[in-house]
Design a protein around this motif. Sequence first.
Motif, PDB file in Angstrom:
ATOM      1  N   TRP A 148       0.831  -1.208   0.000  1.00  0.00           N
ATOM      2  CA  TRP A 148       0.000   0.000   0.000  1.00  0.00           C
ATOM      3  C   TRP A 148       0.863   1.254   0.000  1.00  0.00           C
ATOM      4  CZ3 TRP A 148      -0.190   3.690   3.904  1.00  0.00           C
ATOM      5  CH2 TRP A 148      -1.154   4.688   3.736  1.00  0.00           C
ATOM      6  N   ALA A 149       1.881   1.286   0.865  1.00  0.00           N
ATOM      7  CA  ALA A 149       2.722   2.477   0.989  1.00  0.00           C
ATOM      8  C   ALA A 149       3.490   2.765  -0.298  1.00  0.00           C
ATOM      9  CB  ALA A 149       3.694   2.319   2.154  1.00  0.00           C
ATOM     10  N   ALA A 150       3.788   1.728  -1.069  1.00  0.00           N
ATOM     11  CA  ALA A 150       4.529   1.916  -2.319  1.00  0.00           C
ATOM     12  C   ALA A 150       3.657   2.530  -3.423  1.00  0.00           C
ATOM     13  CB  ALA A 150       5.091   0.585  -2.792  1.00  0.00           C
ATOM     14  N   HIS A 151       2.340   2.488  -3.246  1.00  0.00           N
ATOM     15  CA  HIS A 151       1.443   2.931  -4.320  1.00  0.00           C
ATOM     16  C   HIS A 151       0.467   4.034  -3.937  1.00  0.00           C
ATOM     17  CE1 HIS A 151       2.782  -0.152  -7.109  1.00  0.00           C
ATOM     18  NE2 HIS A 151       2.776  -0.987  -6.084  1.00  0.00           N
ATOM     19  N   SER A 152       0.150   4.176  -2.676  1.00  0.00           N
ATOM     20  CA  SER A 152      -0.897   5.117  -2.272  1.00  0.00           C
ATOM     21  C   SER A 152      -0.414   6.566  -2.298  1.00  0.00           C
ATOM     22  CB  SER A 152      -1.387   4.784  -0.857  1.00  0.00           C
ATOM     23  OG  SER A 152      -2.360   5.721  -0.442  1.00  0.00           O
ATOM     24  N   ILE A 197       7.513  -9.463  -3.170  1.00  0.00           N
ATOM     25  CA  ILE A 197       7.367  -8.633  -1.973  1.00  0.00           C
ATOM     26  C   ILE A 197       7.769  -7.205  -2.327  1.00  0.00           C
ATOM     27  CG2 ILE A 197       8.336  -8.191   0.330  1.00  0.00           C
ATOM     28  CD1 ILE A 197       8.669 -11.271   0.584  1.00  0.00           C
ATOM     29  N   ARG A 198       6.948  -6.266  -1.921  1.00  0.00           N
ATOM     30  CA  ARG A 198       7.280  -4.849  -2.132  1.00  0.00           C
ATOM     31  C   ARG A 198       8.306  -4.450  -1.077  1.00  0.00           C
ATOM     32  NH1 ARG A 198       5.237  -6.060  -6.404  1.00  0.00           N
ATOM     33  NH2 ARG A 198       3.214  -5.299  -7.101  1.00  0.00           N
ATOM     34  N   ARG A 199       9.415  -3.881  -1.544  1.00  0.00           N
ATOM     35  CA  ARG A 199      10.528  -3.606  -0.636  1.00  0.00           C
ATOM     36  C   ARG A 199      10.920  -2.134  -0.566  1.00  0.00           C
ATOM     37  NH1 ARG A 199      13.690  -7.896   1.210  1.00  0.00           N
ATOM     38  NH2 ARG A 199      12.978  -9.931   0.533  1.00  0.00           N
ATOM     39  N   ALA A 200      10.088  -1.253  -1.104  1.00  0.00           N
ATOM     40  CA  ALA A 200      10.413   0.175  -1.054  1.00  0.00           C
ATOM     41  C   ALA A 200      10.439   0.652   0.402  1.00  0.00           C
ATOM     42  CB  ALA A 200       9.384   0.974  -1.846  1.00  0.00           C
ATOM     43  N   ARG A 201      11.289   1.628   0.656  1.00  0.00           N
ATOM     44  CA  ARG A 201      11.376   2.204   1.999  1.00  0.00           C
ATOM     45  C   ARG A 201      10.037   2.836   2.358  1.00  0.00           C
ATOM     46  NH1 ARG A 201      15.518   3.290   5.296  1.00  0.00           N
ATOM     47  NH2 ARG A 201      15.212   4.889   6.878  1.00  0.00           N
ATOM     48  N   LEU A 202       9.556   2.568   3.566  1.00  0.00           N
ATOM     49  CA  LEU A 202       8.290   3.125   4.012  1.00  0.00           C
ATOM     50  C   LEU A 202       8.439   4.623   4.271  1.00  0.00           C
ATOM     51  CD1 LEU A 202       7.210   0.305   6.493  1.00  0.00           C
ATOM     52  CD2 LEU A 202       6.345   0.715   4.178  1.00  0.00           C
ATOM     53  N   PRO A 203       7.404   5.402   3.945  1.00  0.00           N
ATOM     54  CA  PRO A 203       7.493   6.852   4.130  1.00  0.00           C
ATOM     55  C   PRO A 203       7.135   7.313   5.536  1.00  0.00           C
ATOM     56  CG  PRO A 203       5.451   6.305   3.026  1.00  0.00           C
ATOM     57  CD  PRO A 203       6.195   5.002   3.217  1.00  0.00           C
ATOM     58  N   PHE A 204       7.077   6.373   6.482  1.00  0.00           N
ATOM     59  CA  PHE A 204       6.786   6.696   7.882  1.00  0.00           C
ATOM     60  C   PHE A 204       7.579   5.741   8.762  1.00  0.00           C
ATOM     61  CE2 PHE A 204       3.174   4.590   5.733  1.00  0.00           C
ATOM     62  CZ  PHE A 204       3.363   3.291   6.179  1.00  0.00           C
ATOM     63  N   ASP A 211      15.023  -3.114   4.209  1.00  0.00           N
ATOM     64  CA  ASP A 211      14.543  -2.480   2.981  1.00  0.00           C
ATOM     65  C   ASP A 211      13.429  -1.481   3.282  1.00  0.00           C
ATOM     66  OD1 ASP A 211      16.348  -3.942   1.490  1.00  0.00           O
ATOM     67  OD2 ASP A 211      14.882  -5.432   0.834  1.00  0.00           O
ATOM     68  N   TRP A 212      12.555  -1.827   4.213  1.00  0.00           N
ATOM     69  CA  TRP A 212      11.439  -0.948   4.573  1.00  0.00           C
ATOM     70  C   TRP A 212      11.875   0.223   5.451  1.00  0.00           C
ATOM     71  CZ3 TRP A 212       8.168  -5.736   6.300  1.00  0.00           C
ATOM     72  CH2 TRP A 212       7.660  -6.390   5.165  1.00  0.00           C
ATOM     73  N   GLY A 213      13.110   0.183   5.959  1.00  0.00           N
ATOM     74  CA  GLY A 213      13.577   1.219   6.873  1.00  0.00           C
ATOM     75  C   GLY A 213      12.988   1.072   8.258  1.00  0.00           C
ATOM     76  N   ALA A 214      12.585  -0.156   8.599  1.00  0.00           N
ATOM     77  CA  ALA A 214      11.948  -0.421   9.890  1.00  0.00           C
ATOM     78  C   ALA A 214      12.980  -0.850  10.924  1.00  0.00           C
ATOM     79  CB  ALA A 214      10.891  -1.517   9.728  1.00  0.00           C
ATOM     80  N   GLN A 215      12.783  -0.403  12.152  1.00  0.00           N
ATOM     81  CA  GLN A 215      13.613  -0.854  13.261  1.00  0.00           C
ATOM     82  C   GLN A 215      13.294  -2.324  13.517  1.00  0.00           C
ATOM     83  OE1 GLN A 215      13.059   1.417  16.879  1.00  0.00           O
ATOM     84  NE2 GLN A 215      13.837  -0.256  18.141  1.00  0.00           N
TER      85      GLN A 215
END
Length: 193
Positions: A86-90, A122-129, A153-157
């Motif tokens: 969702w985050a990669a497209h919304s 799997i969508r691996r773009a960095r999340l914007p949050f 990849d998602w930039g998640a802790q």
Amino acid sequence: MPSTANAAIPPVYLLPGWLNSDPEHWQSHWERQLGHVRIEQADWEWPRRGDWMARLDEVLVNDSRLLQTPALLVAHSLGCQLVAAWAAHSQHTARVRGALLVAPPDTEREDMPPQLHNWRPIRRARLPFPAMAVVSTDDPYCAPERAGEMAADWGAQLVLAGPRGHLNSASGLGDWLEGQDLLRQLGTLAHPA
């Protein structure tokens, strides 16, 4: 319209995985006890990635509170893949303050059920949050190394939960107070300046 006193408390949306979260799942406990809102999907058995993404977008767009106080997403299993896709497209990612991603599955594995094949790649773009990925060291649906790669990849802790299975009702987490603490930490981490 929320009161001014509650304006700073972000709404929390629960995103269950494949087959939904059963009554003993910690997400169900949180829904009953804490008032968090579960996002219902039209088809829990044959989840289509595009349909699930559209449903998440619909719920977030229709919640006018999120213009002032963005939501926290609490995803389990396939719900984690939903957040990433969702985050990669919304165009509405500003309505989310942060995401707690619990037990992301490796949907690219060959032994995944056919119902989940449309969740590849799997969508691996960095999340914007901001995000936290909570990973069990013996999750039957994802090796910890793969989960660590997704989190990076998602930039998640990355938060290692030890050997806790798929961090679901079979894991015996009950109210999962550790998870509630992580969500509070995430809310603080993701609080706008």
